[in-house]
Motif scaffolding. Structure first.
Motif, PDB file in Angstrom:
ATOM      1  N   UNK A  33       0.461   4.229  -0.305  1.00  0.00           N
ATOM      2  CA  UNK A  33       1.385   3.782  -1.343  1.00  0.00           C
ATOM      3  C   UNK A  33       1.342   2.271  -1.469  1.00  0.00           C
ATOM      4  N   UNK A  34       1.894   1.768  -2.569  1.00  0.00           N
ATOM      5  CA  UNK A  34       1.995   0.334  -2.743  1.00  0.00           C
ATOM      6  C   UNK A  34       2.876  -0.308  -1.695  1.00  0.00           C
ATOM      7  N   UNK A  35       3.961   0.347  -1.369  1.00  0.00           N
ATOM      8  CA  UNK A  35       4.854  -0.188  -0.349  1.00  0.00           C
ATOM      9  C   UNK A  35       4.148  -0.265   1.003  1.00  0.00           C
ATOM     10  N   UNK A  36       3.369   0.757   1.353  1.00  0.00           N
ATOM     11  CA  UNK A  36       2.621   0.699   2.606  1.00  0.00           C
ATOM     12  C   UNK A  36       1.597  -0.424   2.567  1.00  0.00           C
ATOM     13  N   UNK A  37       0.946  -0.616   1.437  1.00  0.00           N
ATOM     14  CA  UNK A  37      -0.019  -1.691   1.311  1.00  0.00           C
ATOM     15  C   UNK A  37       0.622  -3.060   1.473  1.00  0.00           C
ATOM     16  N   UNK A  38       1.775  -3.262   0.849  1.00  0.00           N
ATOM     17  CA  UNK A  38       2.478  -4.541   0.995  1.00  0.00           C
ATOM     18  C   UNK A  38       2.920  -4.765   2.434  1.00  0.00           C
ATOM     19  N   UNK A  39       3.425  -3.722   3.078  1.00  0.00           N
ATOM     20  CA  UNK A  39       3.867  -3.854   4.464  1.00  0.00           C
ATOM     21  C   UNK A  39       2.695  -4.159   5.384  1.00  0.00           C
ATOM     22  N   UNK A  40       1.551  -3.512   5.158  1.00  0.00           N
ATOM     23  CA  UNK A  40       0.358  -3.820   5.954  1.00  0.00           C
ATOM     24  C   UNK A  40      -0.044  -5.281   5.768  1.00  0.00           C
TER      25      UNK A  40
END
Length: 345
Positions: free
Chosen positions: A59-66
């Protein structure tokens, strides 16, 4: 009932080409890095976005958090607009997961004032102040606005002059490129070290986003993805749809933008509805109304009963989003429904 769904561009259905590609996909175990379809997607995405390496995330949120985990240390601060998605709509994950705080420069609809960004950049020399570990821009911005290239360049240069990396939340970066009339998205991504872009919004893939950047940062992001539970196995089925999204779907986004402008014009002609035309730059239409609280509360259910899915009022504003599954006729139907609702007592 066949609904007209204007809640978000995340509701798009995968195309037949995506479904066919998913059926044919050759897969392996991506945790062992031997899923050939994922590798193909990551290599293509890195080239398309102008970066050394890329990582497929759920997800986009997972990508930003990574990205936050890869760039920063616990206790750092991140310089970001207060209305950015990471700051306002990711459940405080920056603090819970990355252990960072946020510092807000002056900004309007995501466009950060470069001088204010410079003032926000601190280092380790003052033990009383959290050092700035990252600057984040968002383009297109979640307010429906697009950051100009000269603003991106100014912020990027200021950050790099202080030795601070820049992450671009580019969930809708291809929308931003289309709105700016930029043929090659790398004209935007040259002004960031890492970029996250979503495949599952206006590009119609069922699941997934891309995080791209330098090889060493993406290696750290891969470890962060594992920590977050994002290490998947035969995920090439989803990556195959992502390939179609990046290869075939980015070129049609201007159609969604034109439909959004058309829908905005129709809505603005309704008594008591006021559209933010200056923010209708991509596929989103934001508006306010003269409705009282009781009428506003009835709006989503009333529209749903007419075959139209919408979100309710949030922070004093309403939003409708055009996408691959929304036609001009659907825009007309939705606007007429709003007109009928507004006319009710």
């Amino acid at each position: 009932m066949q609904f007209i769904d204007l809640r978000s561009d995340t509701v798009t259905q995968p195309t037949q080409a995506m479904r066919d590609a998913m059926c044919r996909a050759v897969v392996g175990d991506d945790v062992f890095e031997d899923d050939p379809t994922v590798k193909e997607l990551e290599a293509y995405a890195a080239q398309r976005l102008g970066k050394e390496a890329a990582l497929f995330v759920t997800s986009g949120m997972q990508g930003n958090t990574c990205a936050l985990l890869a760039h920063t240390r616990r206790g750092d601060c991140v310089v970001i607009a207060p209305t950015a998605h990471i700051a306002a709509h990711e459940a405080g994950s920056y603090g819970q997961l990355a252990g960072v705080s946020l510092r807000f420069p002056q900004s309007v609809n995501g466009v950060m004032d470069p001088a204010s960004v410079r003032a926000c950049l601190t280092d380790d020399s003052d033990v009383q102040v959290a050092p700035a570990g990252l600057v984040v821009m968002e383009n297109a911005h979640s307010t429906g606005s697009v950051l100009p290239l000269d603003n991106m360049r100014a912020v990027f240069e200021i950050a790099h002059a202080q030795g601070v990396p820049v992450h671009l939340d580019g969930a809708r970066v291809f929308n931003a490129a289309a709105a700016l009339g930029v043929a090659d998205v790398r004209e935007l991504t040259q002004y960031c070290d890492t970029i996250m872009c979503c495949l599952s919004k206006g590009l119609c893939a069922p699941v997934g986003s891309i995080l791209a950047g330098p090889k060493d940062v993406i290696w750290r992001a891969r470890r962060a993805r594992r920590i977050l539970g994002g290490g998947l196995r035969q995920v090439g089925f989803l990556a195959a749809a992502g390939m179609v999204a990046l290869r075939d779907m980015t070129g049609r986004l201007s159609e969604d933008h034109e439909n959004a402008k058309y829908l905005g014009e129709l809505l603005d002609a309704v008594d008591g509805v006021h559209v933010f035309a200056e923010r209708t730059q991509i596929d989103m239409v934001f508006f306010t109304t003269d409705w009282d609280a009781e009428k506003a509360a009835r709006y989503p259910a009333w529209m749903h009963s007419r075959g139209i899915k919408v979100t309710g009022c949030m922070d004093g504003e309403y939003r409708m989003v055009c996408h691959h599954d929304i036609t001009r006729a659907a825009c007309q139907t939705a606007a007429e429904a709003v007109r009928a609702f507004a006319a009710e007592g």
